[in-house]
Design a protein around this motif. Structure first.
Motif, PDB file in Angstrom:
ATOM      1  N   GLU A 199      -2.666   0.178  -5.265  1.00 56.99           N
ATOM      2  CA  GLU A 199      -2.998   0.379  -3.850  1.00 56.99           C
ATOM      3  C   GLU A 199      -4.467   0.090  -3.604  1.00 56.99           C
ATOM      4  O   GLU A 199      -4.829  -0.484  -2.575  1.00 56.99           O
ATOM      5  CB  GLU A 199      -2.688   1.821  -3.435  1.00 56.99           C
ATOM      6  CG  GLU A 199      -1.216   2.173  -3.399  1.00 56.99           C
ATOM      7  CD  GLU A 199      -0.716   2.654  -4.752  1.00 56.99           C
ATOM      8  OE1 GLU A 199      -1.548   2.857  -5.657  1.00 56.99           O
ATOM      9  OE2 GLU A 199       0.508   2.816  -4.902  1.00 56.99           O
TER      10      GLU A 199
ATOM     11  N   VAL B 277      -2.627   5.598   9.048  1.00 54.37           N
ATOM     12  CA  VAL B 277      -1.565   5.254   8.100  1.00 54.37           C
ATOM     13  C   VAL B 277      -2.116   5.204   6.686  1.00 54.37           C
ATOM     14  O   VAL B 277      -1.490   5.688   5.740  1.00 54.37           O
ATOM     15  CB  VAL B 277      -0.926   3.902   8.479  1.00 54.37           C
ATOM     16  CG1 VAL B 277       0.278   3.635   7.607  1.00 54.37           C
ATOM     17  CG2 VAL B 277      -0.523   3.896   9.938  1.00 54.37           C
ATOM     18  N   ILE B 278      -3.320   4.630   6.544  1.00 56.46           N
ATOM     19  CA  ILE B 278      -3.942   4.559   5.223  1.00 56.46           C
ATOM     20  C   ILE B 278      -4.179   5.967   4.677  1.00 56.46           C
ATOM     21  O   ILE B 278      -3.961   6.245   3.500  1.00 56.46           O
ATOM     22  CB  ILE B 278      -5.258   3.770   5.294  1.00 56.46           C
ATOM     23  CG1 ILE B 278      -4.966   2.296   5.553  1.00 56.46           C
ATOM     24  CG2 ILE B 278      -6.065   3.920   4.020  1.00 56.46           C
ATOM     25  CD1 ILE B 278      -6.183   1.448   5.782  1.00 56.46           C
ATOM     26  N   ALA B 279      -4.603   6.884   5.568  1.00 55.42           N
ATOM     27  CA  ALA B 279      -4.895   8.251   5.131  1.00 55.42           C
ATOM     28  C   ALA B 279      -3.628   8.945   4.622  1.00 55.42           C
ATOM     29  O   ALA B 279      -3.713   9.851   3.798  1.00 55.42           O
ATOM     30  CB  ALA B 279      -5.509   9.054   6.274  1.00 55.42           C
ATOM     31  N   LEU B 280      -2.467   8.530   5.129  1.00 52.13           N
ATOM     32  CA  LEU B 280      -1.214   9.147   4.678  1.00 52.13           C
ATOM     33  C   LEU B 280      -0.611   8.408   3.494  1.00 52.13           C
ATOM     34  O   LEU B 280       0.472   8.739   3.045  1.00 52.13           O
ATOM     35  CB  LEU B 280      -0.200   9.175   5.823  1.00 52.13           C
ATOM     36  CG  LEU B 280      -0.574  10.073   6.996  1.00 52.13           C
ATOM     37  CD1 LEU B 280       0.514  10.057   8.037  1.00 52.13           C
ATOM     38  CD2 LEU B 280      -0.845  11.486   6.528  1.00 52.13           C
ATOM     39  N   GLY B 281      -1.329   7.405   3.009  1.00 49.49           N
ATOM     40  CA  GLY B 281      -0.819   6.646   1.876  1.00 49.49           C
ATOM     41  C   GLY B 281      -1.013   7.406   0.574  1.00 49.49           C
ATOM     42  O   GLY B 281      -1.533   8.521   0.566  1.00 49.49           O
ATOM     43  N   PRO B 282      -0.617   6.798  -0.527  1.00 51.17           N
ATOM     44  CA  PRO B 282      -0.702   7.481  -1.816  1.00 51.17           C
ATOM     45  C   PRO B 282      -2.115   7.558  -2.378  1.00 51.17           C
ATOM     46  O   PRO B 282      -2.355   8.294  -3.325  1.00 51.17           O
ATOM     47  CB  PRO B 282       0.191   6.608  -2.723  1.00 51.17           C
ATOM     48  CG  PRO B 282       0.217   5.279  -2.067  1.00 51.17           C
ATOM     49  CD  PRO B 282       0.018   5.483  -0.614  1.00 51.17           C
ATOM     50  N   LEU B 283      -3.047   6.793  -1.797  1.00 51.58           N
ATOM     51  CA  LEU B 283      -4.408   6.736  -2.338  1.00 51.58           C
ATOM     52  C   LEU B 283      -5.247   7.871  -1.757  1.00 51.58           C
ATOM     53  O   LEU B 283      -5.267   8.061  -0.547  1.00 51.58           O
ATOM     54  CB  LEU B 283      -5.017   5.385  -1.942  1.00 51.58           C
ATOM     55  CG  LEU B 283      -6.109   4.784  -2.809  1.00 51.58           C
ATOM     56  CD1 LEU B 283      -5.626   4.585  -4.226  1.00 51.58           C
ATOM     57  CD2 LEU B 283      -6.575   3.474  -2.215  1.00 51.58           C
TER      58      LEU B 283
ATOM     59  N   ARG C  44      10.564   7.231   3.192  1.00 48.77           N
ATOM     60  CA  ARG C  44       9.908   8.539   3.157  1.00 48.77           C
ATOM     61  C   ARG C  44      10.816   9.526   3.858  1.00 48.77           C
ATOM     62  O   ARG C  44      11.408   9.188   4.891  1.00 48.77           O
ATOM     63  CB  ARG C  44       8.549   8.472   3.849  1.00 48.77           C
ATOM     64  CG  ARG C  44       7.551   7.640   3.059  1.00 48.77           C
ATOM     65  CD  ARG C  44       6.159   7.894   3.513  1.00 48.77           C
ATOM     66  NE  ARG C  44       5.206   7.369   2.551  1.00 48.77           N
ATOM     67  CZ  ARG C  44       3.904   7.499   2.684  1.00 48.77           C
ATOM     68  NH1 ARG C  44       3.403   8.118   3.730  1.00 48.77           N
ATOM     69  NH2 ARG C  44       3.083   7.020   1.786  1.00 48.77           N
TER      70      ARG C  44
ATOM     71  N   PHE D 262       0.819  -1.207   0.000  1.00 50.78           N
ATOM     72  CA  PHE D 262       0.000   0.000   0.000  1.00 50.78           C
ATOM     73  C   PHE D 262       0.856   1.260   0.000  1.00 50.78           C
ATOM     74  O   PHE D 262       0.545   2.237  -0.672  1.00 50.78           O
ATOM     75  CB  PHE D 262      -0.928  -0.007   1.220  1.00 50.78           C
ATOM     76  CG  PHE D 262      -1.954   1.092   1.195  1.00 50.78           C
ATOM     77  CD1 PHE D 262      -3.091   0.977   0.420  1.00 50.78           C
ATOM     78  CD2 PHE D 262      -1.769   2.254   1.934  1.00 50.78           C
ATOM     79  CE1 PHE D 262      -4.024   1.992   0.379  1.00 50.78           C
ATOM     80  CE2 PHE D 262      -2.698   3.276   1.901  1.00 50.78           C
ATOM     81  CZ  PHE D 262      -3.838   3.135   1.119  1.00 50.78           C
TER      82      PHE D 262
END
Lengths: 202, 222
Positions: B3, B82-88, A143, A99
């Protein structure tokens, strides 16, 4: 690369948590955030990660990717580990690798001394081990900016040393670290930002 | 895109590992449909006349049972941050999680519906319409449910508030889903007009619900 934060202010629930915070930190640099409970360390990190919109001020990562928001260029490790108890350790990290666009799961497990536990469900981990699994994300996807909120919670002395080493290597590789902590990390960061002095309640 | 797919796959795998949700939804669906004839008496004509409505209403309630879980677990263990800071983008995160909810809850419920229809003496030629309309309507239920789940995130009794918020939004889907079935069973209204409106409702929801839910998620992540 340089992180520029100018006169940042944050308001939560009508209360001004902090104001006039300025940070200027270059690549290979680190900032230790200190201050008493409630002085806004976590809020500052959440503003930097983009969860909270700042009430005033600007933040900019010079030399970063201007197309992507700052949040997508940083690792944020908060109070929660982001670990799925139903997955094994390797599965947890494999998802984050996919992800977040990262790489080597085995390497990340090895860095934090979890390689022997790769195949057991994360629900069986102790608090310290789960914390290490949460931190293993840092070694997974590269990052530039790391925002760590009390990363040493429930870590033993050995694990704290590992964390300090990982942070040192990240800085050596040109990264920036901002870490809020009460416990000395065994790590020399070139700046310290004391929050709490400027707190005012209206 | 990679993703997006990995997030859908992860949620499906979690749903399978943690079980629970689909068993509860199917069990609830079965029980509601099964006790209704007990209350109404063994009048077969009556049962087959109300069957489309009963099957749809019970499906709405069963789908609602697990809707509040769409984001809850991820918020609780910190994965959502963490998902919110991902590329999606967050909108696509919502779409991926709603899609996974549909595949793990909506499709099994739609498949169970024709079986339960036997209990209500649904006319034989209506079975394919039942399945078709439910496969068409259930995505809208998952995506609308995501709005409610995002709005009530972090509340202690979120599930109850979610029912109040979301059930009214389910009404159009219910009306046109039932209308499409009645068109085939009793006529004389054409099947296609109701069915196409149902399809349009679902398509509009697929586009609009992620935007609304993502806005609510942003508020909750502050």
């Amino acid at each position: 690369m340089q992180l520029n934060v100018q006169d940042l202010a944050c308001v939560r629930g009508g209360r001004r948590v902090f104001e006039g915070v300025s940070i200027r930190v270059k690549a290979r640099g680190g900032v230790a955030l200190t201050g008493p409970n409630g002085s806004g360390k976590s809020s500052l990190l959440r503003v930097l990660a983009g969860f909270i919109a700042p009430a005033a001020g600007t933040l900019h990562l010079e030399g970063g990717d201007d197309e992507t928001p700052l949040g997508a260029q940083c690792h944020y490790v908060g109070h929660l580990n982001g670990v799925k108890n139903a997955f094994t350790l390797a599965e947890n990290l494999a998802f984050w690798a996919e992800f977040l666009g990262g790489g080597d799961v085995a390497h990340a497990l090895r860095v934090f001394g979890l390689e022997a536990l790769g195949d057991i469900p994360a629900g069986l981990l102790s608090a310290g081990q789960a914390r290490r699994l949460g931190l293993a994300r840092l070694a997974l996807a590269p990052r530039p900016l790391w925002l760590l909120d009390e990363p040493t919670v429930s870590l033993d002395a050995g694990s704290r040393k590992i964390l300090a080493k990982v942070i040192r290597e990240h800085m050596k590789g040109g990264g920036i670290v901002i870490v809020a902590t009460h416990m000395p990390l065994g790590l020399r960061l070139d700046q310290e930002l004391k929050l709490g002095a400027s707190v005012r309640t209206p | 895109m990679k993703e997006f797919i990995s997030l859908v796959r992860r949620d499906l795998r979690l749903a399978r590992r943690e079980g629970g949700a689909i068993t509860t939804a199917l069990g609830f669906y079965l029980i509601v449909v099964a006790i209704l004839p007990l209350g109404l008496g063994p009048d077969l004509n009556l049962l087959s006349r109300i069957a489309p409505g009963v099957l749809w209403v019970a499906l709405l309630l069963a789908a609602l049972l697990s809707a509040d879980r769409i984001f809850h677990n991820d918020l609780e263990d910190g994965s959502l941050e963490v998902i919110a800071l991902g590329p999606l983008p967050l909108e696509l995160v919502v779409a991926a999680k709603s899609l996974a909810h549909w595949i793990s809850i909506g499709i099994p419920l739609a498949i169970a519906a024709p079986v339960l229809a036997l209990l209500l003496n649904l006319p034989g030629d209506a079975f394919w319409v039942l399945f078709l309309t439910m496969m068409t309507g259930t995505p809208a239920l998952s995506f609308l449910g995501a709005i409610g789940a995002a709005l009530t995130l972090g509340l202690r009794r979120g599930g109850q508030l979610l029912s109040l918020l979301i059930l009214p939004l389910y009404v159009p889907v219910l009306i046109f889903g039932v209308a499409a079935m009645n068109a085939v069973i009793t006529g004389p209204a054409p099947f296609l007009s109701s069915y196409l409106i149902l399809l349009a409702l679902t398509l509009a929801t697929l586009v609009l619900a992620p935007i609304a839910a993502a806005a609510a998620l942003r508020l909750n992540l502050q």
